[in-house]
Design a protein around this motif. Structure first.
Motif, PDB file in Angstrom:
ATOM      1  N   LYS A  88      39.872 -19.608 100.690  1.00 20.41           N
ATOM      2  CA  LYS A  88      40.365 -20.578 101.673  1.00 20.41           C
ATOM      3  C   LYS A  88      40.620 -19.905 103.017  1.00 20.41           C
ATOM      4  CE  LYS A  88      45.258 -20.263 100.742  1.00 20.41           C
ATOM      5  NZ  LYS A  88      46.501 -20.925 100.880  1.00 20.41           N
ATOM      6  N   ASP A  89      40.729 -18.578 103.014  1.00 24.79           N
ATOM      7  CA  ASP A  89      40.988 -17.818 104.237  1.00 24.79           C
ATOM      8  C   ASP A  89      39.686 -17.238 104.792  1.00 24.79           C
ATOM      9  OD1 ASP A  89      43.790 -18.218 104.011  1.00 24.79           O
ATOM     10  OD2 ASP A  89      43.883 -16.592 102.548  1.00 24.79           O
ATOM     11  N   GLN A  90      39.722 -16.865 106.036  1.00 21.22           N
ATOM     12  CA  GLN A  90      38.591 -16.205 106.690  1.00 21.22           C
ATOM     13  C   GLN A  90      38.465 -14.777 106.155  1.00 21.22           C
ATOM     14  OE1 GLN A  90      36.635 -17.616 109.262  1.00 21.22           O
ATOM     15  NE2 GLN A  90      35.324 -15.828 109.145  1.00 21.22           N
ATOM     16  N   ILE A  91      37.272 -14.400 105.750  1.00 19.32           N
ATOM     17  CA  ILE A  91      37.011 -13.022 105.318  1.00 19.32           C
ATOM     18  C   ILE A  91      36.291 -12.331 106.470  1.00 19.32           C
ATOM     19  CG2 ILE A  91      35.795 -11.557 103.664  1.00 19.32           C
ATOM     20  CD1 ILE A  91      36.071 -13.834 101.623  1.00 19.32           C
ATOM     21  N   PRO A  92      36.808 -11.193 106.915  1.00 18.15           N
ATOM     22  CA  PRO A  92      36.163 -10.494 108.038  1.00 18.15           C
ATOM     23  C   PRO A  92      34.692 -10.190 107.747  1.00 18.15           C
ATOM     24  CG  PRO A  92      38.302  -9.523 107.574  1.00 18.15           C
ATOM     25  CD  PRO A  92      38.016 -10.498 106.469  1.00 18.15           C
ATOM     26  N   PHE A  93      33.869 -10.296 108.780  1.00 16.14           N
ATOM     27  CA  PHE A  93      32.423 -10.086 108.657  1.00 16.14           C
ATOM     28  C   PHE A  93      32.111  -8.718 108.054  1.00 16.14           C
ATOM     29  CE2 PHE A  93      28.303  -8.669 110.339  1.00 16.14           C
ATOM     30  CZ  PHE A  93      27.500  -9.678 109.836  1.00 16.14           C
ATOM     31  N   SER A  94      32.855  -7.680 108.462  1.00 16.67           N
ATOM     32  CA  SER A  94      32.596  -6.327 107.945  1.00 16.67           C
ATOM     33  C   SER A  94      32.816  -6.253 106.434  1.00 16.67           C
ATOM     34  CB  SER A  94      33.474  -5.301 108.665  1.00 16.67           C
ATOM     35  OG  SER A  94      34.847  -5.592 108.456  1.00 16.67           O
ATOM     36  N   ILE A  95      33.809  -6.975 105.935  1.00 18.03           N
ATOM     37  CA  ILE A  95      34.074  -6.987 104.487  1.00 18.03           C
ATOM     38  C   ILE A  95      32.987  -7.774 103.763  1.00 18.03           C
ATOM     39  CG2 ILE A  95      35.667  -7.792 102.695  1.00 18.03           C
ATOM     40  CD1 ILE A  95      37.965  -7.038 104.554  1.00 18.03           C
ATOM     41  N   LYS A  96      32.557  -8.894 104.344  1.00 20.65           N
ATOM     42  CA  LYS A  96      31.462  -9.674 103.738  1.00 20.65           C
ATOM     43  C   LYS A  96      30.203  -8.820 103.610  1.00 20.65           C
ATOM     44  CE  LYS A  96      32.595 -14.123 105.796  1.00 20.65           C
ATOM     45  NZ  LYS A  96      32.057 -15.216 106.622  1.00 20.65           N
ATOM     46  N   THR A  97      29.878  -8.106 104.681  1.00 20.62           N
ATOM     47  CA  THR A  97      28.677  -7.260 104.699  1.00 20.62           C
ATOM     48  C   THR A  97      28.777  -6.168 103.637  1.00 20.62           C
ATOM     49  OG1 THR A  97      28.400  -7.694 107.054  1.00 20.62           O
ATOM     50  CG2 THR A  97      27.217  -5.808 106.157  1.00 20.62           C
ATOM     51  N   LYS A  98      29.928  -5.514 103.577  1.00 19.67           N
ATOM     52  CA  LYS A  98      30.114  -4.423 102.618  1.00 19.67           C
ATOM     53  C   LYS A  98      30.062  -4.942 101.176  1.00 19.67           C
ATOM     54  CE  LYS A  98      32.922  -0.358 101.843  1.00 19.67           C
ATOM     55  NZ  LYS A  98      34.041   0.455 102.313  1.00 19.67           N
ATOM     56  N   LEU A  99      30.704  -6.077 100.906  1.00 18.10           N
ATOM     57  CA  LEU A  99      30.672  -6.658  99.563  1.00 18.10           C
ATOM     58  C   LEU A  99      29.248  -6.999  99.135  1.00 18.10           C
ATOM     59  CD1 LEU A  99      33.735  -9.103  99.591  1.00 18.10           C
ATOM     60  CD2 LEU A  99      33.442  -7.108  98.118  1.00 18.10           C
TER      61      LEU A  99
END
Length: 145
Positions: A88-99
């Motif tokens: 439900k919260d915004q996930i930082p782009f850098s974390i999305k990319t790394k995941l």
């Protein structure tokens, strides 16, 4: 806990997690997607025991101090594992990319295929915790009757 549920129905699970001196449980539900034997169905002799597991779907609810509550909605079929990560919260782009990179690498190392889709900044429709609690409560009530 979910052993009594027949194939094709949701089964509750609690995965133990140790966080320092505390022990908690990660709620999870699984469902086996079955394919009945078509030859038996055509002959009218389906006795319900000829089900072949086609895939397994699972939903896990995780709580993180910085990312909040995340739902992992997965589908495992043979050597393919697809995941939808919902927040439900915004996930930082850098974390999305790394995941996404780490997920892809882990699949390759284990000879699996699959995709990860991340849906953030959107309310989740379900609470796995509430589903598991309701299923456990229902089972304990039924056993007393």
């Amino acid at each position: 806990m979910g052993v009594d549920a027949p194939a094709g129905e949701w089964r509750p699970h609690l995965i133990p997690q140790q966080n320092g001196p505390d022990i908690s449980a990660i709620p999870m539900v699984t469902k086996q997607i079955v394919e009945e034997d078509k030859n038996k169905q055509q002959k009218g002799k389906s006795d319900g025991n000829e089900q072949k597991i086609k895939a397994t779907r699972f939903i896990i609810e995780l709580n993180f101090s910085q990312l909040g509550t995340l739902l992992l909605d997965g589908l495992l079929k043979e050597k393919r594992l697809d995941l939808i990560l919902k927040s439900k919260d915004q996930i930082p782009f850098s974390i999305k990319t790394k995941l996404t990179q780490q997920y892809t690498e882990a699949l390759k190392k284990n000879d699996f295929a699959g995709e990860m889709v991340i849906i953030d900044n959107k309310l989740t429709e379900i609470s796995v915790t509430k589903i598991v609690e309701a299923m456990i409560h229902k089972n304990s009530v039924e056993k007393k009757i």
